[in-house]
Design an enzyme around this catalytic site. Structure first.
Site, PDB file in Angstrom:
ATOM      1  N   LYS A  35      27.169  42.578  56.455  1.00  0.00           N
ATOM      2  CA  LYS A  35      26.100  41.873  55.724  1.00  0.00           C
ATOM      3  C   LYS A  35      25.302  42.878  54.902  1.00  0.00           C
ATOM      4  CE  LYS A  35      23.138  42.132  59.827  1.00  0.00           C
ATOM      5  NZ  LYS A  35      22.703  41.396  61.019  1.00  0.00           N
ATOM      6  N   ARG A 130      15.110  32.931  66.969  1.00  0.00           N
ATOM      7  CA  ARG A 130      15.350  32.843  65.532  1.00  0.00           C
ATOM      8  C   ARG A 130      16.377  31.723  65.330  1.00  0.00           C
ATOM      9  NH1 ARG A 130      16.728  38.774  63.258  1.00  0.00           N
ATOM     10  NH2 ARG A 130      18.665  38.006  64.172  1.00  0.00           N
ATOM     11  N   TYR A 257       1.183  63.695  43.341  1.00  0.00           N
ATOM     12  CA  TYR A 257       0.144  62.680  43.197  1.00  0.00           C
ATOM     13  C   TYR A 257      -0.850  62.744  44.357  1.00  0.00           C
ATOM     14  CZ  TYR A 257       2.775  60.425  39.466  1.00  0.00           C
ATOM     15  OH  TYR A 257       3.419  60.159  38.287  1.00  0.00           O
ATOM     16  N   MET A 305       8.196  58.357  42.176  1.00  0.00           N
ATOM     17  CA  MET A 305       9.281  57.443  41.811  1.00  0.00           C
ATOM     18  C   MET A 305      10.612  58.174  41.652  1.00  0.00           C
ATOM     19  SD  MET A 305       9.646  54.938  38.510  1.00  0.00           S
ATOM     20  CE  MET A 305       8.460  53.715  38.987  1.00  0.00           C
TER      21      MET A 305
HETATM   22  C1  LIG Z   1      23.327  42.051  62.085  1.00  0.00           C
HETATM   23  C2  LIG Z   1      23.976  41.394  63.228  1.00  0.00           C
HETATM   24  C3  LIG Z   1      24.778  42.127  64.108  1.00  0.00           C
HETATM   25  C4  LIG Z   1      24.959  43.621  63.994  1.00  0.00           C
HETATM   26  O1  LIG Z   1      23.804  44.263  64.496  1.00  0.00           O
HETATM   27  P1  LIG Z   1      23.728  45.841  64.616  1.00  0.00           P
HETATM   28  O2  LIG Z   1      22.450  46.082  65.307  1.00  0.00           O
HETATM   29  O3  LIG Z   1      23.718  46.377  63.231  1.00  0.00           O
HETATM   30  O4  LIG Z   1      24.925  46.255  65.375  1.00  0.00           O
HETATM   31  C5  LIG Z   1      25.426  41.440  65.110  1.00  0.00           C
HETATM   32  N1  LIG Z   1      25.257  40.099  65.260  1.00  0.00           N
HETATM   33  C6  LIG Z   1      24.485  39.367  64.452  1.00  0.00           C
HETATM   34  C7  LIG Z   1      24.329  37.913  64.675  1.00  0.00           C
HETATM   35  C8  LIG Z   1      23.821  39.999  63.408  1.00  0.00           C
HETATM   36  O5  LIG Z   1      23.034  39.272  62.589  1.00  0.00           O
END
Ligand SMILES: *Cc1c(COP(=O)(O)O)cnc(C)c1O
Length: 365
Positions: A35, A130, A257, A305
């Site tokens: 993801k 969630r 800065y 930046m």
């Molecule tokens: C992001 C996610 C993972 C992976 O989590 P990590 O902590 O990066 O290993 C696994 N299961 C679900 C449902 C996730 O959303």
């Protein structure tokens, strides 16, 4: 010459880290979680390194299309499932497995016209609140799904809220086992932290499918309890740049800065072609570690930046063009774990990887 900054994606490190994940759950199948554009590494760039996975898990339908466009024929899982009914058409067309975590998603499935029944991951809310059905509603959801002609296989799934903390898994695991007792189907429970920390202790956690994300990118899921080296993980992303200027400071001279840093004694600093517009965290304070020519030193003053300023005291040989490692793999086998930089900035390796800016040229090595 282009501005001297680049990111490297290390194919061999990805493949190595995936093997580490597998070694912790030897009987399970492994979803490589990709993801957020493979946690900022780029799906297309990470693909070769992660092609040894049994499947790819992600949550954006456009990213699922990109995985299929790469020629991936094996499973793809949508971790948040469908967002609206017509997403199911894409699931059918691309043969995606998808998570079902609320009642409306079952309604959409029941109305979906398809000749090919689908695989779904039915998600239990084991306390994170969630996504997922509460334990009391889980069996009814399973019953409803298993009665649909659109569904031919249901995997039972949950996600841990505190797998990175000591004792954070036991309650959620007990909840999962109670809620799923007697139900047929594969199980999928463990993220990186649960895979690395607990799967060896409690094989029930491995289930049939593990879902490692952060560990395959070489960051420790439970830093600072354990660092990446402890888990045998290798950085899959390097962010590196060069010194584009040097300044000799006199006692009392300020840097950057807000004059946030002042030299107490004479010292030399270097100016690095990397700033927050490249994804380096602006909140990283003086003292955040950085490597110059593979030698560990610190940033001084405020991140701007396009530039960072670094203390060259430990690197007297530094010159224009010296290599600066912001995180990852440096020259001569040196390393700067992304987790250390993140900790100094009050965040996690996850956030820094994901924030790598599109303007940074990125190469796969
Ligand atoms: C992001 C996610 C993972 C992976 O989590 P990590 O902590 O990066 O290993 C696994 N299961 C679900 C449902 C996730 O959303």
């Amino acid at each position: 010459m282009p501005r001297p900054i680049e990111a490297l994606i290390h194919t061999e490190a990805l493949a190595h880290n995936l093997r580490v994940a597998r070694a912790h759950a030897p009987d399970a199948k492994v979803w490589a979680v990709v993801k957020a554009n493979a946690y900022g590494h780029g799906i297309e760039r990470a693909y070769a390194g992660l092609a040894g996975a049994d499947g790819f898990a992600l949550l954006d339908l456009a990213e699922a299309e990109r995985i299929r466009a790469l020629g991936w024929r094996a499973p793809v899982l949508l971790l948040e499932g469908c967002f609206e009914p017509r997403d199911l058409e894409l699931c059918s067309r691309l043969d995606l497995w998808h998570t079902v975590h609320h009642e409306a998603q079952i309604d959409w499935l029941a109305a979906h016209k398809t000749s090919r029944p689908m695989r779904v991951f039915l998600k239990l809310n084991s306390g994170m609140n969630r996504l997922g059905f509460r334990p009391a509603a889980f069996r009814a959801a399973w019953q409803r799904l298993s009665g649909l002609t659109q569904v031919d296989d249901i995997v039972l799934m949950t996600h841990f809220a505190s797998a990175d903390a000591d004792g954070g898994i036991a309650d959620a695991l007990a909840t999962f086992e109670r809620a799923t007792e007697g139900l047929p189907g594969d199980r999928s429970l463990a993220n990186s932290a649960a895979t690395l920390r607990a799967a060896a202790l409690d094989p029930a956690l491995r289930g049939d499918w593990v879902r490692p994300g952060i560990e395959v990118y070489g960051s420790s899921p439970d830093h600072p309890l354990h660092d990446a080296a402890h888990w045998g993980l290798q950085p899959a992303m390097t962010l590196r740049a060069q010194l584009i200027a040097l300044q000799d400071l006199q006692p009392g001279d300020a840097v950057g800065y807000g004059a946030a840093f002042r030299a107490e004694a004479s010292m030399r600093i270097g100016v690095v072609a990397c700033g927050y517009a490249d994804g380096y965290p602006r909140v990283a304070p003086t003292g955040t570690p950085v490597l110059v020519d593979g030698v560990r030193t610190r940033i001084v003053g405020r991140v701007s930046m396009d530039m960072i300023t670094v203390d060259l005291t430990p690197v007297p040989g530094a010159r224009l063009g010296s290599e600066v490692t912001l995180w990852g793999q440096g020259p001569g086998g040196s390393r700067l774990p992304i987790d250390e930089v993140a900790a100094s900035a009050g965040t996690l390796g996850y956030e820094l990887m994901c924030a790598l800016a599109p303007r940074v040229p990125t190469r796969v090595v």
